[in-house]
Design an enzyme around this catalytic site. Sequence first.
Site, PDB file in Angstrom:
ATOM      1  CE1 TYR A   1      -2.349  -3.508  -8.680  1.00  0.00           C
ATOM      2  CE2 TYR A   1      -1.293  -1.481  -7.968  1.00  0.00           C
ATOM      3  CZ  TYR A   1      -1.699  -2.771  -7.709  1.00  0.00           C
ATOM      4  OH  TYR A   1      -1.432  -3.327  -6.483  1.00  0.00           O
TER       5      TYR A   1
ATOM      6  N   GLY B   1       0.730  -1.247   0.000  1.00  0.00           N
ATOM      7  CA  GLY B   1       0.000   0.000   0.000  1.00  0.00           C
ATOM      8  C   GLY B   1       0.763   1.303   0.000  1.00  0.00           C
TER       9      GLY B   1
ATOM     10  CE1 TYR C   1      -9.632   1.822  -9.483  1.00  0.00           C
ATOM     11  CE2 TYR C   1      -7.558   2.107 -10.634  1.00  0.00           C
ATOM     12  CZ  TYR C   1      -8.498   1.286 -10.066  1.00  0.00           C
ATOM     13  OH  TYR C   1      -8.304  -0.060 -10.062  1.00  0.00           O
TER      14      TYR C   1
ATOM     15  N   GLY D   1       3.297  -3.605  -4.000  1.00  0.00           N
ATOM     16  CA  GLY D   1       3.116  -3.858  -5.426  1.00  0.00           C
ATOM     17  C   GLY D   1       3.537  -2.596  -6.164  1.00  0.00           C
ATOM     18  NE  ARG D   2      -0.525   2.290  -5.855  1.00  0.00           N
ATOM     19  CZ  ARG D   2      -1.635   2.248  -6.589  1.00  0.00           C
ATOM     20  NH1 ARG D   2      -1.659   2.818  -7.771  1.00  0.00           N
ATOM     21  NH2 ARG D   2      -2.738   1.661  -6.152  1.00  0.00           N
TER      22      ARG D   2
ATOM     23  CB  CYS E   1     -15.883   3.265 -29.944  1.00  0.00           C
ATOM     24  SG  CYS E   1     -15.033   3.149 -31.493  1.00  0.00           S
ATOM     25  CD  GLU E   2     -16.386   2.998 -22.792  1.00  0.00           C
ATOM     26  OE1 GLU E   2     -16.658   2.092 -23.610  1.00  0.00           O
ATOM     27  OE2 GLU E   2     -16.712   2.973 -21.620  1.00  0.00           O
TER      28      GLU E   2
ATOM     29  CD  GLU F   1       0.545  -9.175   1.133  1.00  0.00           C
ATOM     30  OE1 GLU F   1       0.342 -10.305   1.533  1.00  0.00           O
ATOM     31  OE2 GLU F   1      -0.358  -8.335   0.950  1.00  0.00           O
TER      32      GLU F   1
ATOM     33  NE  ARG G   1      -3.813   2.798 -11.390  1.00  0.00           N
ATOM     34  CZ  ARG G   1      -3.561   3.962 -10.807  1.00  0.00           C
ATOM     35  NH1 ARG G   1      -3.017   4.951 -11.520  1.00  0.00           N
ATOM     36  NH2 ARG G   1      -3.832   4.171  -9.555  1.00  0.00           N
TER      37      ARG G   1
HETATM   38  N1  LLP Z   1      -1.576  -7.028  -0.821  1.00  0.00           N
HETATM   39  C1  LLP Z   1      -2.886  -7.178  -1.055  1.00  0.00           C
HETATM   40  C2  LLP Z   1      -3.635  -8.181  -0.331  1.00  0.00           C
HETATM   41  C3  LLP Z   1      -3.512  -6.364  -2.000  1.00  0.00           C
HETATM   42  O1  LLP Z   1      -4.803  -6.503  -2.223  1.00  0.00           O
HETATM   43  C4  LLP Z   1      -2.755  -5.407  -2.706  1.00  0.00           C
HETATM   44  C5  LLP Z   1      -3.372  -4.564  -3.714  1.00  0.00           C
HETATM   45  C6  LLP Z   1      -1.384  -5.301  -2.436  1.00  0.00           C
HETATM   46  C7  LLP Z   1      -0.829  -6.117  -1.477  1.00  0.00           C
HETATM   47  C8  LLP Z   1      -0.494  -4.327  -3.142  1.00  0.00           C
HETATM   48  O2  LLP Z   1      -0.851  -3.018  -2.912  1.00  0.00           O
HETATM   49  P1  LLP Z   1       0.078  -1.825  -3.479  1.00  0.00           P
HETATM   50  O3  LLP Z   1       1.386  -1.881  -2.733  1.00  0.00           O
HETATM   51  O4  LLP Z   1       0.249  -2.094  -4.927  1.00  0.00           O
HETATM   52  O5  LLP Z   1      -0.696  -0.604  -3.208  1.00  0.00           O
HETATM   53  N2  LLP Z   1      -5.894  -1.432  -9.412  1.00  0.00           N
HETATM   54  C9  LLP Z   1      -5.697  -0.445  -8.367  1.00  0.00           C
HETATM   55  C10 LLP Z   1      -4.948  -1.001  -7.220  1.00  0.00           C
HETATM   56  C11 LLP Z   1      -5.611  -2.188  -6.573  1.00  0.00           C
HETATM   57  C12 LLP Z   1      -4.814  -2.712  -5.435  1.00  0.00           C
HETATM   58  C13 LLP Z   1      -5.318  -4.052  -5.065  1.00  0.00           C
HETATM   59  N3  LLP Z   1      -4.595  -4.665  -4.031  1.00  0.00           N
HETATM   60  C14 LLP Z   1      -4.943   0.750  -8.963  1.00  0.00           C
HETATM   61  O6  LLP Z   1      -4.665   0.730 -10.161  1.00  0.00           O
HETATM   62  O7  LLP Z   1      -4.658   1.724  -8.278  1.00  0.00           O
END
Ligand code: LLP
Length: 431
Positions: free
Chosen positions: A390, A248, A334, A292-293, A361-362, A290, A330
Amino acid sequence: MLSKNITISENGTLEFAGYNTVELAQKYSTPLYLMDEEMIRERIRVYKKALEDFFPSGSVPEYASKAFSCKRIYEIAREEGINVDVVSPGELYTAYKAGFPMEKCFYHGNSKSCQDIEFAIQKGIGCFVVDNVSELSLIDNISKSYGVIQRVILRVTPGIDPHTHKKISTGSVESKFGIPIDNGDAVEATRKALSLKNVSLEGFHCHIGSQIFESEPFVTAAKVMIKFMVKIKNELGFIASTLNLGGGFGVQYTENDPVIDYRAKIEEVAVAVNEICKNENFEVPKILMEPGRSLVADAGMTLYTVNSVKEIKDYRNYVSIDGGMTDNPRYALYESEYTVYNASKASKEADYVATIAGRCCESGDLIQENVMIAKPEENDIIAVATTGAYNYSMASNYNRVARPCVVMLNSEKDYIAVKRETLDDLISLDV
Ligand code: LLP
């Protein structure tokens, strides 16, 4: 420039990770995803070192591969020695085929089918992050039939609102993810997990949301989680060895977003975790995080070619590109903000108000509205920064648009990590 890997070349075009983007666009065609491999590795190392330095041994980052999944990223995760989080048989299979060690793989998700669970167990999944009690029973039954004792951790909801976009906020009691602590359900689920013969409970997981810039929501979540673990110890005699605080931490999409010192934020969380454990007389658990981003977002950039410029006097200027919501949904989903450059004219003043329009087409297929770029003309290359997370993973074939290729860049070479889809790929499943 937004990030240290974005620079301007001597001839006034945009560079990314030391490569000339206009030349890359010519070489690989557009739309094109670029990924800065060195930046990904650098970020992974920051997280890994911080978790090692500030938490007990065995604390490690787990890359949330939903942010960007392809074989190459699992190879990088393997080489860097971190865990990965997968949420589907597809992500799991990709990791498996990339030679990622399955024992370091955590299987997440709120809706796992029997087949999903069986597939993961067959492949030797390390640990399930269990969302609910039905899933717990299923895992126990399937593990029994395979003669394995399956490692699991329980996902619980600490009831935290991190004040981020509601579609990416997940820690509240009513969330579709996890088991609430508040109403006592999490204690009962733990009791159940401890009673089952074919699962071995290691600890607890929470994920409160995404694009969070402060350590405070993580600290609050950690406090709730540790208090819960203490309660479990007192009521059920079970001492959890692992606490997964989820992902997150945010990234800088535009100059308005702060730049995060991830090590410092993790240290702030660690100080709070140590203090609360001390107060509660509870041994500090192994901490997993965890991201991701924050591992891949700013390692990414997308290049497009301008197909047309349409000025609707007194309204807006549409700069129509050869990609759009199919490679980056995105903004449509969002209203996410991005920094956009006219890569062909990067040294020119950004004094033109542009709405970057996708090809679908949107009407909602926009990449960004009313951003300032250098005045574009047909065939200019437009660069959108911070698209490593993402974007490719959320890409679609809407309007039967083929997905772009992913090119990785490091100090030695540029290379294709994912090939561009062809028209024949698009019809390959049609019967
Ligand atoms: N762990 C779990 C259980 C999660 O559900 C997620 C993200 C992460 C870790 C990683 O979170 P991060 O570090 O990436 O913030 N599609 C959306 C984001 C959805 C996130 C879903 N879960 C976007 O494009 O902003």
